[in-house]
Design a protein around this motif. Structure first.
Motif: not given
Length: 243
Positions: A97-107, A9-22
């Motif tokens: 793998a998709l059957m155990d999907l768990r959301t970590l971060a995002g829009d 989650r910390e890395l997602v926050d840091s990388a979020r500036s690279q794209t404005s896409a959802p």
């Protein structure tokens, strides 16, 4: 798994500036179900709301490179939301793998759309995923000559090991016959087996410092010490463990 969630989650926050896409970043596979061990892979799914261009590629690099620098083994899939409209049956491991999907971060809006797509598609996916699960299990068992009796068992992939525990649970989720395990069986036995195997595997990772899952003769002696098996001598203590 909780510690790794915080890092991602910390890395997602840091990388979020690279794209404005959802976008949405999700844990899948063993990481998704929080069956994480000291040296397990980190399995990630990155979903973008639209076409993937250079800004989105920069986001992926900004997320993954620090994880690699931290010496994590990272497995990742990068998809557009539209990719989930039709089932891709060419990669059965990915489907499972998709059957155990768990959301970590995002829009939130994209996460809700992804969740809705997954829920609406699940009934149509189940037969194909169940077929893939059975096929992969048969293939894996054949690599061990279809026998439970292994002198140096693989506590993750071997017959009767952790993958079979997870496969059994998945078959039940996908509509398997619950009566098959209800016949004279306590519902706690599956959890008890998983707990035992997870303790063994955790010890293997601790002893070797790697993603090693084969309980070799040498490591069997370490396991009986860690789990405090009793016996007149080491041979009998190891026999008690292996039994």
């Amino acid at each position: 798994a909780d510690c790794i969630d915080g890092i991602v989650r910390e890395l997602v926050d840091s990388a979020r500036s690279q794209t404005s896409a959802p976008l949405a970043v999700c844990a899948v596979g063993g990481y998704g179900r929080k069956s994480q061990f000291l040296y397990s892979d980190i399995d990630l799914l990155l979903v973008f709301g639209g076409p993937i261009g250079r800004p989105e590629e920069r986001f992926v690099k900004a997320l993954l490179h620090p994880l690699w620098d931290l010496r994590f083994q990272v497995g990742h899939h990068v998809r557009e939301l539209a990719d989930f409209d039709q089932l891709d049956t060419t990669n059965p491991e990915y489907l499972l793998a998709l059957m155990d999907l768990r959301t970590l971060a995002g829009d939130r809006e994209l996460i809700d759309r992804l969740d809705a797509v997954m829920k609406s598609s699940a009934p149509a996916w189940r037969p194909q995923i169940l077929d893939a699960l059975v096929s992969l299990t048969d293939q894996r068992h054949s690599e061990f000559h279809d026998t439970l009796y292994q002198l140096e068992p693989d506590v993750k992939d071997g017959p009767g090991a952790l993958r079979d525990v997870w496969a059994t649970r998945m078959m039940l989720r996908l509509g398997g016959d619950r009566r098959r395990i209800a016949r004279g069986q306590s519902p706690d036995r599956l959890s008890d087996a998983e707990e035992f195997l997870m303790r063994i595997r955790s010890g293997l990772h601790l002893d070797t410092g790697r993603n090693i899952n084969v309980l070799s003769y040498e490591l069997q002696e370490k396991a009986v010490d860690r789990l405090r098996y009793s016996g007149a001598d080491m041979r009998r203590r190891v026999e008690a463990l292996m039994t």
